[in-house]
Design a protein around this motif. Sequence first.
Motif, mmCIF file in Angstrom:
data_model
loop_
_atom_site.group_PDB
_atom_site.id
_atom_site.type_symbol
_atom_site.label_atom_id
_atom_site.label_comp_id
_atom_site.label_asym_id
_atom_site.label_seq_id
_atom_site.Cartn_x
_atom_site.Cartn_y
_atom_site.Cartn_z
ATOM 1 N N ASN A 86 0.851 -1.297 0.027
ATOM 2 C CA ASN A 86 0.078 -0.119 -0.101
ATOM 3 C C ASN A 86 0.920 1.255 0.039
ATOM 4 O O ASN A 86 2.018 1.256 0.090
ATOM 5 C CB ASN A 86 -1.067 0.023 1.096
ATOM 6 N N LYS A 87 0.086 2.372 -0.080
ATOM 7 C CA LYS A 87 0.816 3.595 0.001
ATOM 8 C C LYS A 87 1.774 4.184 1.164
ATOM 9 O O LYS A 87 2.898 4.697 1.105
ATOM 10 C CB LYS A 87 -0.333 4.714 0.000
ATOM 11 N N GLY A 88 1.383 3.343 2.415
ATOM 12 C CA GLY A 88 2.107 3.344 3.667
ATOM 13 C C GLY A 88 1.351 4.347 4.378
ATOM 14 O O GLY A 88 0.573 5.146 4.043
ATOM 15 N N LEU A 89 2.017 4.586 5.708
ATOM 16 C CA LEU A 89 1.385 5.504 6.483
ATOM 17 C C LEU A 89 1.751 6.795 6.373
ATOM 18 O O LEU A 89 0.760 7.700 6.714
ATOM 19 C CB LEU A 89 1.765 4.869 8.066
ATOM 20 N N ARG A 98 6.284 -1.261 2.087
ATOM 21 C CA ARG A 98 7.797 -2.125 2.047
ATOM 22 C C ARG A 98 8.771 -1.140 2.326
ATOM 23 O O ARG A 98 9.521 -1.345 3.253
ATOM 24 C CB ARG A 98 7.764 -2.735 0.722
ATOM 25 N N ARG A 99 8.865 -0.084 1.648
ATOM 26 C CA ARG A 99 9.853 0.672 2.047
ATOM 27 C C ARG A 99 9.786 1.596 3.357
ATOM 28 O O ARG A 99 10.911 1.796 4.053
ATOM 29 C CB ARG A 99 10.065 1.785 0.844
ATOM 30 N N ALA A 113 15.648 9.592 -1.645
ATOM 31 C CA ALA A 113 15.609 10.533 -2.789
ATOM 32 C C ALA A 113 14.350 10.372 -2.979
ATOM 33 O O ALA A 113 13.371 9.906 -2.646
ATOM 34 C CB ALA A 113 16.653 10.310 -3.619
ATOM 35 N N ALA A 114 13.932 11.132 -4.387
ATOM 36 C CA ALA A 114 12.697 11.030 -5.077
ATOM 37 C C ALA A 114 12.233 9.665 -5.186
ATOM 38 O O ALA A 114 13.005 8.899 -5.376
ATOM 39 C CB ALA A 114 12.624 12.076 -6.161
ATOM 40 N N ARG A 115 10.920 9.532 -5.086
ATOM 41 C CA ARG A 115 10.145 8.127 -5.448
ATOM 42 C C ARG A 115 10.976 7.266 -4.276
ATOM 43 O O ARG A 115 10.593 6.055 -4.833
ATOM 44 C CB ARG A 115 10.350 7.631 -7.028
ATOM 45 N N CYS A 116 11.128 7.747 -3.338
ATOM 46 C CA CYS A 116 11.473 6.748 -2.201
ATOM 47 C C CYS A 116 12.879 5.912 -2.608
ATOM 48 O O CYS A 116 12.901 4.538 -2.128
ATOM 49 C CB CYS A 116 10.366 5.935 -1.745
ATOM 50 N N THR A 117 13.828 6.525 -3.531
ATOM 51 C CA THR A 117 14.997 5.802 -3.661
ATOM 52 C C THR A 117 15.874 6.029 -2.494
ATOM 53 O O THR A 117 16.200 6.937 -2.186
ATOM 54 C CB THR A 117 15.593 6.332 -4.870
ATOM 55 N N ARG A 161 -9.624 -7.173 5.075
ATOM 56 C CA ARG A 161 -8.894 -7.615 6.171
ATOM 57 C C ARG A 161 -7.627 -8.124 5.686
ATOM 58 O O ARG A 161 -6.491 -8.140 6.212
ATOM 59 C CB ARG A 161 -9.881 -8.824 6.876
ATOM 60 N N ARG A 162 -7.818 -8.873 4.572
ATOM 61 C CA ARG A 162 -6.360 -9.550 3.836
ATOM 62 C C ARG A 162 -5.601 -8.451 3.512
ATOM 63 O O ARG A 162 -4.349 -8.401 3.841
ATOM 64 C CB ARG A 162 -6.682 -10.265 2.690
ATOM 65 N N GLU A 163 -5.997 -7.271 3.086
ATOM 66 C CA GLU A 163 -5.292 -6.142 2.644
ATOM 67 C C GLU A 163 -4.636 -5.482 3.925
ATOM 68 O O GLU A 163 -3.508 -5.221 3.762
ATOM 69 C CB GLU A 163 -6.008 -5.252 1.989
ATOM 70 N N ALA A 164 -5.402 -5.572 5.008
ATOM 71 C CA ALA A 164 -5.129 -4.916 6.295
ATOM 72 C C ALA A 164 -3.835 -5.864 6.771
ATOM 73 O O ALA A 164 -2.800 -5.217 7.063
ATOM 74 C CB ALA A 164 -6.062 -4.768 7.063
ATOM 75 N N TYR A 165 -4.031 -6.881 6.715
ATOM 76 C CA TYR A 165 -2.656 -7.808 7.000
ATOM 77 C C TYR A 165 -1.483 -7.855 6.404
ATOM 78 O O TYR A 165 -0.650 -7.724 6.777
ATOM 79 C CB TYR A 165 -3.165 -9.449 7.340
ATOM 80 N N ALA A 166 -1.603 -7.876 4.932
ATOM 81 C CA ALA A 166 -0.472 -7.714 4.013
ATOM 82 C C ALA A 166 0.137 -6.395 4.122
ATOM 83 O O ALA A 166 1.242 -6.201 3.783
ATOM 84 C CB ALA A 166 -1.134 -7.734 2.751
ATOM 85 N N ASN A 167 -0.581 -5.340 4.992
ATOM 86 C CA ASN A 167 0.333 -4.051 4.976
ATOM 87 C C ASN A 167 0.447 -3.613 6.519
ATOM 88 O O ASN A 167 0.351 -2.556 6.691
ATOM 89 C CB ASN A 167 -0.416 -3.011 4.039
ATOM 90 N N ASP A 168 0.356 -4.500 7.426
ATOM 91 C CA ASP A 168 0.109 -4.205 8.740
ATOM 92 C C ASP A 168 1.363 -3.452 9.396
ATOM 93 O O ASP A 168 2.346 -4.085 9.511
ATOM 94 C CB ASP A 168 -0.134 -5.463 9.560
ATOM 95 N N GLN A 169 1.018 -2.274 9.672
ATOM 96 C CA GLN A 169 2.300 -1.439 10.287
ATOM 97 C C GLN A 169 1.570 -0.841 11.664
ATOM 98 O O GLN A 169 2.443 -0.141 12.399
ATOM 99 C CB GLN A 169 2.438 -0.076 9.548
#
Length: 246
Positions: A86-89, A98-99, A113-117, A161-169
């Motif tokens: 997902n987009k992230g918190l 992920r990043r 850097a730009a685009r989370c490099t 719920r599956r999406e929430a688990y896969a991106n659980d922060q």
Amino acid sequence: MITMMRRGLPALALAALPLLATTAPAGALTGTPAAEQPSTSYSPAQPPAGAPGAQVVLGLFDAIDRLPVAEEHREGYQRNLYKHWNKGLNSTDGCDTRREVILAEAVDAPTVAARCTLTGGSWRSAYDNLVVTDAGKLDVDHFVPLAEVFDSEQSPWTPERREAYANDQGSADTLIAVSAASNRSKSDKDPAEWMPTDGTYHCTYTATWVGTKLRWDLAVDDAERQALLGTAEDCAGTTVTYEPAP
């Protein structure tokens, strides 16, 4: 989350750890051979304690006893049932989930850097006790793999719920940055089939696995339960801390 710190190491400790200088071939790091687990009698699992947002602290054996025991069911599994990343918190950093996990677990922070490099930085891979100095050589592992989650759902989850688990922060334990080779060695295996090559991490690994399953109300099969109990025999004083997922 468990009683010992999992995220990061002091800078002085890094010198004592081996460096991951090149990309290891997938499978180069193999799991510790599984020891024969004792047969253990047990009472039926209790329901997970606590309401969403309420922290629960249990001894490791008590935590294992709260896990429902059920046969696995793999038919119909597809990885894309669990939408990630997902987009992230942090909506301002341009980083996906992920990043953001990689950034949160850095021992020495990389340049963003730009685009989370990501450039530079260092990380400790807990599964194999390696220091990684290139973010591109990291995988972000779902501590309980997505296929194992599917196997362990007590009733089919909604896509949300599956999406929430896969991106659980919301928990520091659901997602972990580790070396790509160790993650690919683990694949979708549970603790009856795979344990980290770093034996000093086994108690932490077991407690985190149990806490993640309790957080998300996931079942274990009998072989998995016996493996967890077998490891717990060597983990006196280890506790499991988790918050039930919303």
